[in-house]
Design a protein around this motif. Structure first.
Motif, short mmCIF file in Angstrom:
data_model
loop_
_atom_site.label_atom_id
_atom_site.label_comp_id
_atom_site.label_asym_id
_atom_site.label_seq_id
_atom_site.Cartn_x
_atom_site.Cartn_y
_atom_site.Cartn_z
N ARG B 3 39.49 31.14 10.43
CA ARG B 3 38.60 30.89 11.56
C ARG B 3 37.72 29.68 11.29
O ARG B 3 37.60 28.78 12.11
CB ARG B 3 37.74 32.15 11.74
CG ARG B 3 37.17 32.23 13.11
CD ARG B 3 36.21 33.38 13.18
NE ARG B 3 34.94 32.87 13.64
CZ ARG B 3 33.82 33.57 13.64
NH1 ARG B 3 33.81 34.79 13.14
NH2 ARG B 3 32.72 33.04 14.11
N ARG B 6 39.80 26.61 11.69
CA ARG B 6 40.07 26.27 13.08
C ARG B 6 38.85 25.61 13.73
O ARG B 6 38.93 24.57 14.39
CB ARG B 6 40.43 27.54 13.86
CG ARG B 6 41.13 27.29 15.19
CD ARG B 6 41.07 28.54 16.08
NE ARG B 6 39.80 28.59 16.79
CZ ARG B 6 39.63 28.15 18.04
NH1 ARG B 6 40.65 27.66 18.71
NH2 ARG B 6 38.45 28.20 18.62
N GLU B 7 37.68 26.20 13.51
CA GLU B 7 36.45 25.67 14.10
C GLU B 7 36.12 24.28 13.56
O GLU B 7 35.73 23.38 14.29
CB GLU B 7 35.27 26.63 13.82
CG GLU B 7 35.40 27.96 14.53
CD GLU B 7 34.48 29.04 13.95
OE1 GLU B 7 34.51 30.17 14.45
OE2 GLU B 7 33.75 28.75 12.99
N VAL B 10 38.22 21.57 15.14
CA VAL B 10 37.75 21.19 16.48
C VAL B 10 36.61 20.18 16.36
O VAL B 10 36.58 19.16 17.05
CB VAL B 10 37.30 22.43 17.28
CG1 VAL B 10 36.62 22.01 18.58
CG2 VAL B 10 38.48 23.34 17.57
N LEU B 11 35.68 20.47 15.46
CA LEU B 11 34.52 19.57 15.30
C LEU B 11 34.92 18.26 14.63
O LEU B 11 34.39 17.20 14.95
CB LEU B 11 33.43 20.28 14.50
CG LEU B 11 32.76 21.42 15.28
CD1 LEU B 11 31.95 22.32 14.37
CD2 LEU B 11 31.88 20.86 16.39
N LEU B 90 23.10 17.69 20.55
CA LEU B 90 24.47 18.16 20.35
C LEU B 90 24.56 19.23 19.28
O LEU B 90 25.38 20.14 19.38
CB LEU B 90 25.38 16.97 20.01
CG LEU B 90 25.56 16.00 21.18
CD1 LEU B 90 26.25 14.72 20.73
CD2 LEU B 90 26.34 16.65 22.29
N ASP B 92 22.41 21.56 18.83
CA ASP B 92 22.11 22.80 19.56
C ASP B 92 23.34 23.33 20.27
O ASP B 92 23.57 24.53 20.32
CB ASP B 92 21.00 22.56 20.59
CG ASP B 92 19.62 22.59 19.95
OD1 ASP B 92 19.53 22.91 18.75
OD2 ASP B 92 18.64 22.27 20.65
N LYS B 93 24.12 22.42 20.84
CA LYS B 93 25.33 22.83 21.55
C LYS B 93 26.30 23.54 20.62
O LYS B 93 27.02 24.45 21.02
CB LYS B 93 26.01 21.62 22.19
CG LYS B 93 25.31 21.11 23.43
CD LYS B 93 25.77 21.89 24.64
CE LYS B 93 25.23 21.34 25.94
NZ LYS B 93 23.83 21.56 26.21
N PHE B 94 26.35 23.09 19.36
CA PHE B 94 27.25 23.73 18.40
C PHE B 94 26.64 25.05 17.92
O PHE B 94 27.34 26.02 17.68
CB PHE B 94 27.50 22.83 17.19
CG PHE B 94 28.02 21.47 17.57
CD1 PHE B 94 28.83 21.31 18.69
CD2 PHE B 94 27.71 20.36 16.81
CE1 PHE B 94 29.31 20.06 19.05
CE2 PHE B 94 28.18 19.10 17.16
CZ PHE B 94 28.98 18.95 18.28
N LEU B 95 25.32 25.07 17.81
CA LEU B 95 24.65 26.27 17.30
C LEU B 95 24.69 27.43 18.28
O LEU B 95 24.63 28.59 17.87
CB LEU B 95 23.19 25.95 16.94
CG LEU B 95 23.00 25.02 15.74
CD1 LEU B 95 21.53 24.64 15.60
CD2 LEU B 95 23.50 25.67 14.46
N ILE B 96 24.79 27.14 19.60
CA ILE B 96 24.86 28.27 20.54
C ILE B 96 26.28 28.75 20.75
O ILE B 96 26.51 29.74 21.44
CB ILE B 96 24.24 27.94 21.92
CG1 ILE B 96 24.82 26.64 22.46
CG2 ILE B 96 22.74 27.93 21.89
CD1 ILE B 96 24.81 26.59 23.96
N ALA B 97 27.25 28.06 20.15
CA ALA B 97 28.62 28.55 20.23
C ALA B 97 28.80 29.63 19.16
O ALA B 97 28.17 29.57 18.12
CB ALA B 97 29.60 27.41 20.01
N PRO B 98 29.66 30.61 19.44
CA PRO B 98 29.86 31.68 18.45
C PRO B 98 30.76 31.21 17.30
O PRO B 98 31.86 31.71 17.10
CB PRO B 98 30.53 32.79 19.26
CG PRO B 98 31.22 32.09 20.38
CD PRO B 98 30.44 30.84 20.67
N ILE B 99 30.29 30.22 16.57
CA ILE B 99 31.05 29.73 15.41
C ILE B 99 30.21 29.90 14.16
O ILE B 99 29.01 30.08 14.24
CB ILE B 99 31.42 28.23 15.57
CG1 ILE B 99 30.17 27.37 15.75
CG2 ILE B 99 32.38 28.03 16.72
CD1 ILE B 99 30.45 25.88 15.67
N ARG B 101 28.15 28.84 10.99
CA ARG B 101 27.30 27.69 10.68
C ARG B 101 28.02 26.74 9.71
O ARG B 101 27.91 25.52 9.80
CB ARG B 101 25.99 28.14 10.03
CG ARG B 101 25.11 28.96 10.94
CD ARG B 101 25.07 28.31 12.26
NE ARG B 101 24.16 28.88 13.21
CZ ARG B 101 24.52 29.23 14.42
NH1 ARG B 101 25.79 29.16 14.78
NH2 ARG B 101 23.64 29.65 15.29
#
Ligand SMILES: Nc1ncnc2c1ncn2[C@@H]1O[C@H](COP(=O)(O)OP(=O)(O)OP(=O)(O)O)[C@@H](O)[C@H]1O
Ligand SMILES: [Mg+2]
Lengths: 332, 256
Positions: B3, B6-7, B10-11, B90, B92-99, B101
């Motif tokens: 997981r 995969r995350e 993407v980043l 940006l 923050d945008k990553f931090l609110i995704a369920p990924i 840290r």
């Protein structure tokens, strides 16, 4: 069971800044709930706690039955968040920004592409889909940002001042879109500095000032609370405070509450029988020889509600200043 | 594990897109090292005639130093990019995704490594055109690139610490320049150990760059010096532990 439940929430920033001071409220599923307050009231702080970006000092916040502190990841799956300041990657296209958010929320490449297409269509960005976000106008950036918040089809949407910096036309278009979303079952929690926006959009609202909820209810109930219509006497220019107080003393008896409210060279009484009270007010002013610039009967506005509960008018000039600051921040 | 991978991919994809897309950035990422390569190899051309200079030409001696210098510069772009992402909302945008840290950091490390490897490869290519030869061949070049990327990542940890603590991109860049130059010159990057003043030679042995440059230099000029390669990886690992512990702490502080 409410979808959002906040109890005794406190946030103290380092340096002993009391941003949120023991607030309790709840939002029902399917509502549009508004948080109305001036600069520095604690709106952003509250919203950032609810979307798991900020840890509270004490108190509890539960979204869809899940505690934001103990299980933030489950909360993140359910909420969408459009921050006060737009967060789009200027080097990526609109489509790439949306696909990225969708992928981060676990959608596969194909699903994410499809979702992005749908959102671009809904937000009327299809023509700009493959243009870099850095070339977008303010309104387009707002819409793209909202699209990012919707990438995973969340149950609850948190919007921090979603229309600040938009022109009236774009603002109305966004209101319409938010209502449509709400009709399709998305619960919306939004903050705003615009009374008009809270009035037009929210089913219930709370007025927050200096970290405290001053009052909570439906816009209509809050206005009804003031007691009927408002008779406003605006004095001729150059009258000092003692004259204002004198007039307040003269006409206070005609308010249902027994006293008048004063601000900015004007005196206001609220009454359920404005038609006959108006004549009394005019007679009283006339016999006392008061110089009146304007006399007006109106329905109470949220501004009156705000004034009554916080003792201050919404500071509109600060709002203007801040939107200038926002435009200075972008583009690079 | 899968997981996080995969995350991170993407980043990583986002950052790679940006590198390719922002042509000016791409240009400067390659322009500066190549400029140094050209200028230094011309200016110091005659140094190879000094007694005690054990290399075929100054170019042969210089290529490893340019690879190291590029890794140092590239590392500071990492920190600056971090500040930009925070300022642009940006992160923050990553931090609110369920990924996780950690995926945010891994994705960044992967992109940094890719960029550094690409830069090293270009330098190798250009120096080949300029007449350099690589004693250990393709495998040796591969090893150099891995070494450069690993060292660059360790150094990027430092740049992220500075970036996250200051929260200011311009300041980070200035501190970067301030650190990079002494670090480079207080090593054997531009002068062989035998020709350095003795105090400087002593200082150089405490400078991590020296170990990277020496290992790469052996790969270019003499062959597989496993002792030097071992030391280089050892120093890199030690440095990475320190910088990444500090960077992770700084990152935690920023996102809390
Ligand atoms: N990181 C921080 N550190 C210290 N104080 C902070 C921090 N963030 C906000 N504050 C303070 O907390 C208070 C509430 O800020 P908040 O941003 O929540 O207000 P707001 O209602 O969103 O205001 P605005 O309408 O200007 O966005 C303010 O006094 C602000 O200065
Ligand atoms: Mg705010």
């Amino acid at each position: 069971m409410p979808l959002i439940e906040v109890s005794e929430l406190v946030k103290i920033y380092p340096g002993d800044v009391q941003a949120v001071n023991d607030i309790t409220f709840s939002v029902e599923e399917g509502e549009i709930f508004g948080f109305l307050g001036p600069n520095g009231a604690g709106k952003t702080t509250t919203i950032r706690i609810l979307v798991t970006l900020l840890a509270p000092t004490s108190g509890r916040a539960v979204v869809d039955g899940i505690d934001v502190m103990t299980n933030p990841e489950e909360v993140r799956k359910r909420v969408g968040y459009a921050a006060q300041f737009i967060g789009v990657d200027d080097d990526l296209t609109a489509n790439e920004n949306l696909v990225l958010q969708a992928r981060l929320h676990g959608l596969s490449k194909t699903e994410a592409g499809k979702r992005s297409n749908d959102l671009l269509e809904i937000l009327q960005l299809t023509d700009a889909a493959h243009r870099r976000a850095g070339t977008f106008s303010g309104g387009m950036r707002r819409r793209l940002d909202l699209g990012q918040a919707l990438a995973h089809d969340p149950r609850v949407l948190f919007l921090d001042e979603p229309t600040t910096g938009l022109d009236p036309q774009n603002r109305r278009a966004l209101w319409t879109y938010l209502r449509e979303l709400n009709e399709r079952g998305v619960t919306i929690f939004l903050t705003t500095q615009y009374l008009e926006e809270a009035d037009a959009l929210t089913r219930r609202l709370a007025i927050i000032d200096q970290g405290v909820i001053a009052v909570e209810g439906t816009p209509q109930a809050l206005k009804d609370d003031l007691g009927g219509d408002a008779i406003t006497v605006t004095l001729a220019a150059g009258m000092d405070g003692s004259e204002v107080d004198r007039v307040a003393g003269l006409i206070g008896q005609y308010s249902d509450a027994g006293t008048a409210r004063t601000y900015d060279g004007a005196v206001r009484v609220f009454t359920r029988d404005a038609a006959s009270r108006l004549a009394d007010v005019v007679r009283a002013l006339d016999s006392a020889g008061v110089h009146v610039a304007r006399l007006e009967v109106s329905e109470p506005t949220l501004d009156d509600v705000f004034l009554r509960h916080t003792g201050a008018k919404m500071r509109v000039e600060e709002v203007k200043q801040r939107s200038r600051m926002m435009s200075a921040r972008k583009p690079r | 594990m899968m997981r996080t991978f995969r995350e991170s991919v993407v980043l990583w994809g986002r950052l790679m897109r940006k590198i390719v897309r922002v042509k000016l950035l791409l240009f400067f990422a390659l322009f500066q090292p190549l400029l140094f390569l050209l200028l230094f190899s011309q200016v110091f051309n005659r140094l190879d005639q000094l007694p005690g200079f054990a290399y075929d030409s100054y170019l042969q001696f210089l290529v490893p130093s340019i690879i190291a210098l590029t890794a140092l510069n590239s590392a500071f772009q990492s920190g600056i990019g971090m500040v930009t992402d925070i300022e642009d909302g940006l992160l923050d945008k990553f931090l609110i995704a369920p990924i996780r840290r950690s995926s945010i950091l891994f994705g960044k490390v992967m992109a940094d490594a890719t960029r550094m490897a690409m830069q090293a490869l270009v330098i190798v290519g250009v120096s080949l055109l300029m007449g350099a030869r690589f004693e250990t061949g393709v495998l040796g070049v591969g090893m150099m690139i891995v070494l450069a990327a690993c060292f660059g990542i360790a150094w990027a940890g430092l740049s992220n610490v500075i970036a996250l603590r200051t929260g200011n991109g311009e300041l980070t860049m200035m501190i970067g320049i301030l650190i990079t130059f002494p670090v480079l010159f207080l090593s054997t990057s531009f002068m062989p150990s035998a020709l350095l003043p003795s105090w400087l030679d002593t200082v150089a042995t405490f400078n991590p760059i020296t170990y990277i440059v020496e290992a790469v230099r052996a790969l270019v000029n003499t062959g597989w010096d496993w002792d030097a390669i071992g030391k280089a990886f050892g120093v890199t690992a030690g440095l990475a532990v320190v910088t990444f512990t500090a960077a992770t702490a700084a990152f935690r502080k920023v996102i809390s």
